[in-house]
Design a protein around this motif. Structure first.
Motif, PDB file in Angstrom:
ATOM      1  N   GLU A   1       0.573  -0.989   0.428  1.00  0.00           N
ATOM      2  CA  GLU A   1      -0.400  -0.671  -0.142  1.00  0.00           C
ATOM      3  C   GLU A   1       0.528   1.038   0.083  1.00  0.00           C
ATOM      4  O   GLU A   1       0.024   2.924  -0.215  1.00  0.00           O
ATOM      5  N   SER A   2       2.607   1.399   0.320  1.00  0.00           N
ATOM      6  CA  SER A   2       3.083   2.781   0.304  1.00  0.00           C
ATOM      7  C   SER A   2       3.914   1.833  -0.033  1.00  0.00           C
ATOM      8  O   SER A   2       4.335   3.333  -0.469  1.00  0.00           O
ATOM      9  N   VAL A   3       4.549   1.041  -1.338  1.00  0.00           N
ATOM     10  CA  VAL A   3       5.886   1.389  -1.858  1.00  0.00           C
ATOM     11  C   VAL A   3       5.362   0.397  -2.651  1.00  0.00           C
ATOM     12  O   VAL A   3       5.146  -0.629  -3.213  1.00  0.00           O
ATOM     13  N   THR A   4       6.222   1.522  -4.163  1.00  0.00           N
ATOM     14  CA  THR A   4       6.406   0.982  -6.064  1.00  0.00           C
ATOM     15  C   THR A   4       7.140   0.874  -6.140  1.00  0.00           C
ATOM     16  O   THR A   4       8.264   2.614  -6.163  1.00  0.00           O
ATOM     17  N   ARG A   5       7.737   0.327  -6.877  1.00  0.00           N
ATOM     18  CA  ARG A   5       9.715   0.176  -7.036  1.00  0.00           C
ATOM     19  C   ARG A   5       9.161   0.197  -9.281  1.00  0.00           C
ATOM     20  O   ARG A   5       8.494  -0.425  -8.769  1.00  0.00           O
ATOM     21  N   ASP A   6      10.210   1.167  -9.816  1.00  0.00           N
ATOM     22  CA  ASP A   6      10.040   0.490 -11.028  1.00  0.00           C
ATOM     23  C   ASP A   6      11.651  -0.153 -10.985  1.00  0.00           C
ATOM     24  O   ASP A   6      12.908  -0.208 -10.144  1.00  0.00           O
ATOM     25  N   LEU A   7      11.088  -1.257 -11.826  1.00  0.00           N
ATOM     26  CA  LEU A   7      11.975  -2.809 -11.812  1.00  0.00           C
ATOM     27  C   LEU A   7      13.312  -2.580 -12.632  1.00  0.00           C
ATOM     28  O   LEU A   7      14.520  -2.979 -12.198  1.00  0.00           O
ATOM     29  N   HIS A   8      13.581  -1.697 -13.894  1.00  0.00           N
ATOM     30  CA  HIS A   8      14.458  -0.826 -14.508  1.00  0.00           C
ATOM     31  C   HIS A   8      15.716  -0.053 -13.422  1.00  0.00           C
ATOM     32  O   HIS A   8      16.118  -0.841 -13.619  1.00  0.00           O
ATOM     33  N   SER A   9      15.205   0.669 -13.330  1.00  0.00           N
ATOM     34  CA  SER A   9      15.743   2.302 -12.560  1.00  0.00           C
ATOM     35  C   SER A   9      15.737   1.818 -10.885  1.00  0.00           C
ATOM     36  O   SER A   9      16.790   2.622 -10.417  1.00  0.00           O
ATOM     37  N   GLY A  10      15.905   0.475 -10.197  1.00  0.00           N
ATOM     38  CA  GLY A  10      14.713   1.179  -8.638  1.00  0.00           C
ATOM     39  C   GLY A  10      14.233   2.191  -8.493  1.00  0.00           C
ATOM     40  O   GLY A  10      14.507   2.401  -7.526  1.00  0.00           O
ATOM     41  N   ALA A  11      14.049   3.387  -8.466  1.00  0.00           N
ATOM     42  CA  ALA A  11      13.317   4.593  -8.272  1.00  0.00           C
ATOM     43  C   ALA A  11      12.320   4.168  -7.680  1.00  0.00           C
ATOM     44  O   ALA A  11      11.918   3.213  -8.358  1.00  0.00           O
ATOM     45  N   LEU A  12      12.015   4.394  -6.537  1.00  0.00           N
ATOM     46  CA  LEU A  12      10.987   4.587  -5.532  1.00  0.00           C
ATOM     47  C   LEU A  12       9.993   5.053  -6.187  1.00  0.00           C
ATOM     48  O   LEU A  12       9.824   6.436  -6.060  1.00  0.00           O
TER      49      LEU A  12
ATOM     50  N   ARG B   1       2.610   3.219 -19.519  1.00  0.00           N
ATOM     51  CA  ARG B   1       3.461   3.950 -19.777  1.00  0.00           C
ATOM     52  C   ARG B   1       4.247   4.935 -19.383  1.00  0.00           C
ATOM     53  O   ARG B   1       5.537   5.446 -19.126  1.00  0.00           O
ATOM     54  N   VAL B   2       4.707   4.692 -17.617  1.00  0.00           N
ATOM     55  CA  VAL B   2       5.365   4.842 -16.765  1.00  0.00           C
ATOM     56  C   VAL B   2       6.778   4.646 -16.348  1.00  0.00           C
ATOM     57  O   VAL B   2       7.745   5.131 -15.658  1.00  0.00           O
ATOM     58  N   GLY B   3       6.776   3.458 -16.600  1.00  0.00           N
ATOM     59  CA  GLY B   3       7.858   2.899 -16.282  1.00  0.00           C
ATOM     60  C   GLY B   3       8.999   3.298 -17.025  1.00  0.00           C
ATOM     61  O   GLY B   3       8.704   4.024 -17.847  1.00  0.00           O
ATOM     62  N   SER B   4      10.119   3.268 -16.556  1.00  0.00           N
ATOM     63  CA  SER B   4      11.856   3.683 -17.668  1.00  0.00           C
ATOM     64  C   SER B   4      12.080   3.064 -18.568  1.00  0.00           C
ATOM     65  O   SER B   4      12.874   2.967 -18.837  1.00  0.00           O
ATOM     66  N   ASN B   5      11.673   1.304 -17.947  1.00  0.00           N
ATOM     67  CA  ASN B   5      12.159   0.726 -19.453  1.00  0.00           C
ATOM     68  C   ASN B   5      11.557   0.945 -21.062  1.00  0.00           C
ATOM     69  O   ASN B   5      10.817   0.661 -21.282  1.00  0.00           O
ATOM     70  N   LYS B   6      13.064   1.637 -21.323  1.00  0.00           N
ATOM     71  CA  LYS B   6      12.172   2.255 -22.264  1.00  0.00           C
ATOM     72  C   LYS B   6      13.422   1.903 -23.692  1.00  0.00           C
ATOM     73  O   LYS B   6      14.574   1.981 -23.741  1.00  0.00           O
ATOM     74  N   PRO B   7      13.350   1.471 -25.294  1.00  0.00           N
ATOM     75  CA  PRO B   7      14.246   0.912 -26.073  1.00  0.00           C
ATOM     76  C   PRO B   7      15.318   2.314 -26.109  1.00  0.00           C
ATOM     77  O   PRO B   7      13.989   3.101 -26.760  1.00  0.00           O
ATOM     78  N   ILE B   8      16.128   2.043 -26.550  1.00  0.00           N
ATOM     79  CA  ILE B   8      17.174   3.640 -27.080  1.00  0.00           C
ATOM     80  C   ILE B   8      16.870   2.929 -29.385  1.00  0.00           C
ATOM     81  O   ILE B   8      18.313   2.612 -28.845  1.00  0.00           O
ATOM     82  N   TYR B   9      16.034   4.236 -29.407  1.00  0.00           N
ATOM     83  CA  TYR B   9      15.636   4.008 -30.785  1.00  0.00           C
ATOM     84  C   TYR B   9      17.685   5.156 -31.076  1.00  0.00           C
ATOM     85  O   TYR B   9      17.236   5.615 -30.459  1.00  0.00           O
ATOM     86  N   LYS B  10      17.622   4.951 -32.130  1.00  0.00           N
ATOM     87  CA  LYS B  10      18.141   5.555 -32.688  1.00  0.00           C
ATOM     88  C   LYS B  10      17.581   7.565 -33.011  1.00  0.00           C
ATOM     89  O   LYS B  10      16.153   7.644 -33.416  1.00  0.00           O
ATOM     90  N   PRO B  11      17.912   8.613 -33.187  1.00  0.00           N
ATOM     91  CA  PRO B  11      18.326   9.544 -32.864  1.00  0.00           C
ATOM     92  C   PRO B  11      16.708   9.812 -34.346  1.00  0.00           C
ATOM     93  O   PRO B  11      15.531  10.948 -33.462  1.00  0.00           O
TER      94      PRO B  11
ATOM     95  N   GLU C   1      20.753   0.430 -29.391  1.00  0.00           N
ATOM     96  CA  GLU C   1      21.405  -0.863 -28.046  1.00  0.00           C
ATOM     97  C   GLU C   1      20.671  -1.632 -28.651  1.00  0.00           C
ATOM     98  O   GLU C   1      19.664  -1.358 -28.217  1.00  0.00           O
ATOM     99  N   PRO C   2      21.006  -2.976 -27.452  1.00  0.00           N
ATOM    100  CA  PRO C   2      19.640  -4.207 -27.443  1.00  0.00           C
ATOM    101  C   PRO C   2      18.760  -3.735 -26.283  1.00  0.00           C
ATOM    102  O   PRO C   2      19.689  -2.948 -25.286  1.00  0.00           O
ATOM    103  N   TRP C   3      17.722  -3.977 -26.073  1.00  0.00           N
ATOM    104  CA  TRP C   3      16.790  -4.081 -25.079  1.00  0.00           C
ATOM    105  C   TRP C   3      16.517  -4.896 -24.407  1.00  0.00           C
ATOM    106  O   TRP C   3      15.955  -6.384 -25.091  1.00  0.00           O
ATOM    107  N   THR C   4      15.518  -5.171 -23.455  1.00  0.00           N
ATOM    108  CA  THR C   4      16.034  -6.286 -22.524  1.00  0.00           C
ATOM    109  C   THR C   4      14.569  -6.164 -22.380  1.00  0.00           C
ATOM    110  O   THR C   4      14.193  -5.056 -21.693  1.00  0.00           O
ATOM    111  N   THR C   5      13.772  -6.936 -22.279  1.00  0.00           N
ATOM    112  CA  THR C   5      11.958  -6.844 -21.267  1.00  0.00           C
ATOM    113  C   THR C   5      12.321  -6.261 -19.619  1.00  0.00           C
ATOM    114  O   THR C   5      13.380  -7.379 -19.035  1.00  0.00           O
ATOM    115  N   THR C   6      11.477  -6.117 -19.109  1.00  0.00           N
ATOM    116  CA  THR C   6      11.377  -6.492 -18.318  1.00  0.00           C
ATOM    117  C   THR C   6      10.981  -7.442 -17.431  1.00  0.00           C
ATOM    118  O   THR C   6       9.831  -8.284 -18.081  1.00  0.00           O
TER     119      THR C   6
END
Lengths: 314, 285
Positions: A83-94, A120-130, A275-280
């Motif tokens: 009820e009080s803790v949520t974590r971004d699994l990719h960055s570890g950010a609370l 869409r709020v998670g930080s695990n996004k593939p890095i495309y060429k600009p 760069e390669p991208w890995t799913t959560t």
């Protein structure tokens, strides 16, 4: 008979009448949870004669992959642990977490808008060429029209995620992905994946397909499925406009621990990704019912898109 | 006699319990007020949300769903002693903290096109969007001296204020001044030594943010920003409220006055990879 004694007897009788219904409801209704943390494994890991884990089974828990938890949020990288803790699994950010401030259910519009943001709020996004950043953003922005799976096309790999059924045989695997509505309205897919030590067909000799040419091998207790030879007509995650080229190469890893199956996919596409991208990692539960079966998929018949007048989307 | 003793004991127990409850309640008031004020500010912005879609038996708590955003506006900006007509395009994210400000300035000599980017401990300028990531595609120039100023722009946006105040925890104070609620909190990390004072209006929207340095060495980072005209300015409606106008002042002079055209809050695909040469320069410091 005194009235109070009569009342007590009636109350006990009434309770006994409702007891079976309560027990049944407990057994078959979705488990109520206040978190979407991946399920903990339990029980032994069955093994086949050569010592490798046996992945055979219906991997849909008790009807969906996480016992009624909206796992698309976890899939995209947020683990609501309490009820009080949520974590971004990719960055570890609370992520700041709050109690619900009303018991009033959201209406459909409020719920859909919130779900769109949550997915869409998670930080695990593939890095495309600009040069592709605007394109990815616009594909997602216009996903009602642009999402290839919205027109009943196959989801493709790795978008399909964990197969709902795995059949394991000495030299090959069968994966079944039932079609579904909702988040991704897609048609049923299956894959027959050899595990006999063969090599890939040269990429230039393959016609691109939705499931590509997958070949499996074991790395310790982890099944690795290496796939290329895809059509570019799919997105490689459930949302986000993540298009790819025909040069995409997908490596899936399946690891069974007791009654859980953990899956990740790594996407390499040097044509469009920096760069390669890995799913959560996603975790599926084995359906514990001895007679578990996959129901027939409903025919995929898209009838909504022509009625959508805004950009709001899944 | 026995009954009297029992009644007296019960009375004393009730009195002691009531007193204890009152004491706990009094101790909890400050924290409760802070939590309520921050929740109200987050709710007003629409950044605290939950959804149980697809799972009838589940009741997940609410979480902060504001991460990536993009807004476009136009107005004026002040730089190097001149005021320019300015087209303003900002992309930003909070996980990781990053911001890219692209400005086209005209009306003060030669037109200027600047792209100023920051992510965590890195700041750099780009000759084009995403410069320096692919060989031969633009130039990324480290701008280490601008790091704090750029991070400050991110954390003084309304969403950044609520997030940073939550992170500051018990160091965040709330008060009522002239009928308005005021949230005061210290920043941390690269922005340590700066205190933010945010004023809420009657609808709990952040309308004014003042940055006050704790020492003279940070005096150049003192500024104030006013936000007004809140609405859902996105083409994809999200129920997230964003300002329609941003006015920033430094030393009494207006340095930025932007009217917002669109503000997309639906966590769009926005990324801020740090170019290798920027990492090298920062790591060699």
């Amino acid at each position: 008979m005194p009235l109070s004694r009569y009342c007590r007897i009636m109350a006990v009788a009434a309770a006994l009448c409702f007891l079976p219904a309560a027990v049944l409801a407990q057994e078959f209704s979705p488990i109520k949870r206040n978190n979407n943390a991946p399920p903990k494994p339990s029980g032994p890991t069955p093994r086949i004669a050569d010592g490798h884990p046996d992945l055979t089974g219906v991997w849909n828990g008790l009807g969906d992959n996480l016992l009624g938890v909206p796992n698309q949020i976890a899939n995209n990288g947020l683990s609501i642990e309490s009820e009080s803790v949520t974590r971004d699994l990719h960055s570890g950010a609370l992520i700041a977490t709050f109690p619900r401030n009303t018991t009033r259910p959201l209406n459909n519009e409020q719920s859909e808008r919130a779900a769109t943001l949550l997915r869409r709020v998670g930080s695990n996004k593939p890095i495309y060429k600009p040069e592709y950043w605007e394109m990815v953003k616009n594909l997602d922005h216009n996903s009602n029209e642009e999402d290839p799976s919205n027109n009943c096309m196959p989801a493709g790999i790795p978008r399909a995620g964990i197969p709902s059924y795995i059949g394991q045989f000495p030299n090959y695997f069968i994966f079944i992905y039932p079609g579904q509505g909702g988040l991704i309205a897609t048609q049923t897919m299956y894959r027959m994946i050899p595990a006999d030590g063969r090599k890939h067909t040269p990429l230039q000799d393959l016609d691109g397909t939705y499931t590509g040419e997958g070949i499996a091998h074991w790395e310790g207790d982890t099944l690795v499925v290496d796939t290329w030879g895809f059509t570019s007509n799919t997105w490689f995650d459930q949302l986000g406009g993540y298009f790819h080229s025909e040069n995409i190469h997908v490596t899936e890893r399946f690891h069974r621990d007791g009654n859980t199956l953990t899956w990740t996919a790594t996407v390499e596409d040097p044509d469009v990704l920096l760069e390669p991208w890995t799913t959560t990692p996603r975790v599926a539960l084995l359906n514990p019912r001895p007679g578990a079966m996959l129901p027939e998929s409903q025919p995929c018949s898209e009838r909504d898109l022509s009625h959508i007048v805004t950009k709001e989307h899944h | 006699m026995q009954i009297k003793t029992v009644v007296l004991t019960i009375f004393m127990l009730v009195a002691v319990t009531a007193s204890a409850v009152q004491s706990v309640s009094a101790q909890g008031n400050a924290a409760l007020d802070r939590a309520k004020v921050l929740r109200a500010a987050g709710d007003a912005l629409g950044m605290i949300r939950w959804s149980d879609i697809g799972a009838g038996g589940t009741r997940l708590p609410a979480i902060d769903i504001a991460n990536t955003m993009e807004f476009v506006g136009s107005g004026t900006s002040y730089s190097s002693g001149q005021t320019f007509k300015t087209d303003y395009h900002v992309t930003l994210g909070y996980n990781p903290p990053a911001m890219r400000v692209e400005m086209n300035r005209t009306g003060g000599g030669a037109p200027q096109h600047v792209i100023q980017t920051v992510r965590e401990n890195f700041a750099w300028n780009e000759s084009e969007i995403g410069a320096g990531l692919v060989a031969g595609k633009g130039t990324a120039t480290p701008a280490t001296a601008a790091l704090r100023e750029r991070l400050l722009q991110l954390w003084t946006l309304p969403y950044g204020v609520v997030k940073a105040a939550l992170v500051a925890g018990e160091k965040t104070t709330v008060s009522s001044e002239n009928g308005s609620t005021v949230i005061t909190f210290p920043l941390n990390g690269q922005l340590a030594g700066l205190t933010v004072r945010a004023t809420l209006d009657a609808k709990n929207f952040v309308t004014k943010v003042e940055v006050k340095p704790d020492n003279a060495a940070l005096a150049n980072l003192a500024f104030e920003t006013e936000y007004s005209g809140y609405a859902d300015h996105g083409e994809i409606l999200t129920d997230i409220q964003s300002p329609g106008r941003i006015v920033q002042k430094q030393g009494g002079r207006t340095v930025l006055d932007i009217q917002i055209k669109t503000w997309e809050s639906n966590n769009p695909y926005l990324i801020f990879p740090v170019p290798p040469n920027v990492k090298t320069v920062a790591n060699s410091r």
